[in-house]
Design an enzyme around this catalytic site. Sequence first.
Site, PDB file in Angstrom:
ATOM      1  N   ARG A   1      41.312  30.312  32.863  1.00 56.55           N
ATOM      2  CA  ARG A   1      40.400  31.211  33.076  1.00 56.55           C
ATOM      3  C   ARG A   1      40.131  31.243  34.599  1.00 56.55           C
ATOM      4  NH1 ARG A   1      37.061  34.996  29.235  1.00 56.55           N
ATOM      5  NH2 ARG A   1      38.651  36.480  29.110  1.00 56.55           N
TER       6      ARG A   1
ATOM      7  N   CYS B   1      33.127  49.329  21.485  1.00 57.49           N
ATOM      8  CA  CYS B   1      32.145  48.779  22.157  1.00 57.49           C
ATOM      9  C   CYS B   1      31.038  49.815  22.835  1.00 57.49           C
ATOM     10  CB  CYS B   1      32.573  47.615  23.194  1.00 57.49           C
ATOM     11  SG  CYS B   1      30.860  47.133  23.926  1.00 57.49           S
TER      12      CYS B   1
ATOM     13  N   GLN C   1      39.625  26.646  24.755  1.00 58.69           N
ATOM     14  CA  GLN C   1      39.012  26.807  26.082  1.00 58.69           C
ATOM     15  C   GLN C   1      38.032  25.487  26.186  1.00 58.69           C
ATOM     16  OE1 GLN C   1      35.738  29.539  27.559  1.00 58.69           O
ATOM     17  NE2 GLN C   1      37.105  30.278  29.065  1.00 58.69           N
TER      18      GLN C   1
ATOM     19  N   TYR D   1      30.619  28.659  35.670  1.00 59.50           N
ATOM     20  CA  TYR D   1      30.430  27.359  35.019  1.00 59.50           C
ATOM     21  C   TYR D   1      31.244  26.396  36.084  1.00 59.50           C
ATOM     22  CZ  TYR D   1      28.975  30.084  31.277  1.00 59.50           C
ATOM     23  OH  TYR D   1      28.477  30.928  30.520  1.00 59.50           O
TER      24      TYR D   1
ATOM     25  N   CYS E   1      25.999  48.218  25.147  1.00 60.10           N
ATOM     26  CA  CYS E   1      24.602  48.150  25.063  1.00 60.10           C
ATOM     27  C   CYS E   1      24.004  47.311  26.358  1.00 60.10           C
ATOM     28  CB  CYS E   1      24.219  47.177  23.958  1.00 60.10           C
ATOM     29  SG  CYS E   1      25.083  47.804  22.493  1.00 60.10           S
TER      30      CYS E   1
HETATM   31  C1  LIG Z   1      29.525  37.022  22.708  1.00 62.61           C
HETATM   32  C2  LIG Z   1      30.237  36.686  23.846  1.00 62.61           C
HETATM   33  C3  LIG Z   1      30.781  35.460  24.162  1.00 62.61           C
HETATM   34  C4  LIG Z   1      31.432  35.026  25.205  1.00 62.61           C
HETATM   35  N1  LIG Z   1      31.709  33.929  25.354  1.00 62.61           N
HETATM   36  C5  LIG Z   1      32.944  33.441  26.297  1.00 62.61           C
HETATM   37  C6  LIG Z   1      33.330  32.203  26.432  1.00 62.61           C
HETATM   38  O1  LIG Z   1      32.941  31.176  25.628  1.00 62.61           O
HETATM   39  N2  LIG Z   1      34.269  32.007  27.276  1.00 62.61           N
HETATM   40  C7  LIG Z   1      34.793  32.773  28.418  1.00 62.61           C
HETATM   41  O2  LIG Z   1      35.210  32.595  29.258  1.00 62.61           O
HETATM   42  N3  LIG Z   1      34.286  34.149  28.151  1.00 62.61           N
HETATM   43  C8  LIG Z   1      33.280  34.330  27.266  1.00 62.61           C
HETATM   44  N4  LIG Z   1      32.817  35.730  27.051  1.00 62.61           N
HETATM   45  C9  LIG Z   1      33.286  36.710  27.659  1.00 62.61           C
HETATM   46  C10 LIG Z   1      34.675  37.483  26.904  1.00 62.61           C
HETATM   47  O3  LIG Z   1      35.537  36.460  26.639  1.00 62.61           O
HETATM   48  C11 LIG Z   1      35.358  38.544  27.854  1.00 62.61           C
HETATM   49  O4  LIG Z   1      35.701  38.272  28.994  1.00 62.61           O
HETATM   50  C12 LIG Z   1      34.340  39.598  28.080  1.00 62.61           C
HETATM   51  O5  LIG Z   1      33.490  40.039  26.908  1.00 62.61           O
HETATM   52  C13 LIG Z   1      34.899  41.259  28.470  1.00 62.61           C
HETATM   53  O6  LIG Z   1      35.857  41.474  27.717  1.00 62.61           O
HETATM   54  P1  LIG Z   1      35.613  42.927  26.697  1.00 62.61           P
HETATM   55  O7  LIG Z   1      35.204  43.999  27.590  1.00 62.61           O
HETATM   56  O8  LIG Z   1      36.878  43.021  25.886  1.00 62.61           O
HETATM   57  O9  LIG Z   1      34.386  42.417  25.677  1.00 62.61           O
HETATM   58  C14 LIG Z   1      32.173  36.088  25.921  1.00 62.61           C
HETATM   59  C15 LIG Z   1      31.672  37.412  25.721  1.00 62.61           C
HETATM   60  C16 LIG Z   1      30.974  37.532  24.544  1.00 62.61           C
HETATM   61  C17 LIG Z   1      30.488  39.143  24.166  1.00 62.61           C
HETATM   62  S1  SF4 Z   2      26.303  44.577  20.765  1.00 65.13           S
HETATM   63 FE1  SF4 Z   2      26.565  46.475  21.918  1.00 65.13          FE
HETATM   64  S2  SF4 Z   2      27.438  45.645  23.790  1.00 65.13           S
HETATM   65 FE2  SF4 Z   2      27.529  44.024  22.210  1.00 65.13          FE
HETATM   66  S3  SF4 Z   2      29.573  44.267  21.380  1.00 65.13           S
HETATM   67 FE3  SF4 Z   2      28.266  45.517  19.939  1.00 65.13          FE
HETATM   68  S4  SF4 Z   2      28.224  47.580  20.841  1.00 65.13           S
HETATM   69 FE4  SF4 Z   2      29.093  46.335  22.134  1.00 65.13          FE
END
Ligand SMILES: Cc1cc2nc3c(=O)[nH]c(=O)nc-3n(C[C@H](O)[C@H](O)[C@H](O)COP(=O)(O)O)c2cc1C
Ligand code: SF4
Length: 351
Positions: A213, A326, A99, A168, A329
């Site tokens: 994205r 998850c 990305q 962004y 939190c």
């Molecule tokens: C620690 C962390 C870093 C992330 N960094 C990016 C990133 O670099 N680019 C991006 O498009 N989304 C980023 N996201 C968003 C994730 O790609 C994803 O869209 C979001 O966590 C929701 O998906 P989930 O419910 O499966 O966690 C980040 C999320 C987390 C938790």
């Molecule tokens: S810190 Fe909490 S919100 Fe983040 S991945 Fe872990 S359980 Fe999920």
Amino acid sequence: MKKLFTEFSIKNVKMKNRICVPPMVVGFTDDGYVANENIERYKKLAQGGPGLIIQEATCVNSGGKLLGNQLGIWEDGQIEGLKNIVNAVHQEGCPIFIQIHHAGVVGISKEPICPSAYEYKNYDGRVVVGKKMTIEDIKSLQNDFIDAARRAYSAGYDGVELHGCHAYLISQFLNKKVNKRTDEYGENPEKFVIEILEGIRKVTPKEFVVGIRLGGFEPTIEYGIHYAKVLEKNGIDFLDISYGFMSEQEMHVNEDYKFTNAVYAAGKIKKEVLIPVFAVNGIKSAEIAEEILDETNVDIVDIAKGFLINNNWANDAKNGKDTGKCLDCAKCMWFGQSKVCAGKVLFERNN
Ligand SMILES: Cc1cc2nc3c(=O)[nH]c(=O)nc-3n(C[C@H](O)[C@H](O)[C@H](O)COP(=O)(O)O)c2cc1C
Ligand code: SF4
């Protein structure tokens, strides 16, 4: 699991299943150059069995960082380290996209840029006013994205994903509540990203995958659909649908909709395009992933925090094992320094 573990291809890139680890910045570097920890992290993720990994937001310009410890792809010297990530992932039989990103007004730069002089309230409550980009700034930034894609191709990535959502820089151009320009980049907000796409096509071979994205609500779903269709028409290879400029979205989704709003947007967009569409957000189990593939017709599901909790998520899902969960939190610890994740602790205790 009828669909989740079936193969899929984007151009020549073959995925062994429909599971993608989406971009997640988790740090490790101070100077934008790849550290051993970055390589180890991606190797482990690839061993966990996903069909595709998209490397974390990697900066096209050192002034465009969202965090101090973000990886960079702004100079040729960074290619060597990035190759090590690519090789580690390919050795495990997994393709990898990268990305490419610029934070614009929501970054850490002391003088952040933006399509217009937009006022943004930063994480620490500070109000930042973006410096309105001149036409020269726009051309220079577009070239940064194009050069970054050229470097990504040299490093061996299977494709690039333009970071076009989550507030962004590209999202700032696309969202009319942020982009108040009266010139051609305001009247035609997609011009900024389409010119980047055209430039990338000139410096990479045609089989190189270029996707985006994109925010599903930028600010509304109607705009999300419009941008998706325009980008498809201009040759984008895939659409990974997430949220738009966070504080400037108008999301009118029925409260009883089964999945998250981002998944809703992906499903709506999938109905309007022929290219591959990814869905993300809150996909907490293989069963939910399968339901989403089935009911929305999207092609790929992104599992983000699931893979932070359990690097082996896809293999465990395939074998019917506990994948971990998850705990939502109030503040996800992976964004900070400590990275003590309650979901991971619980998963490791139980397995
Ligand atoms: C620690 C962390 C870093 C992330 N960094 C990016 C990133 O670099 N680019 C991006 O498009 N989304 C980023 N996201 C968003 C994730 O790609 C994803 O869209 C979001 O966590 C929701 O998906 P989930 O419910 O499966 O966690 C980040 C999320 C987390 C938790
Ligand atoms: S810190 Fe909490 S919100 Fe983040 S991945 Fe872990 S359980 Fe999920």
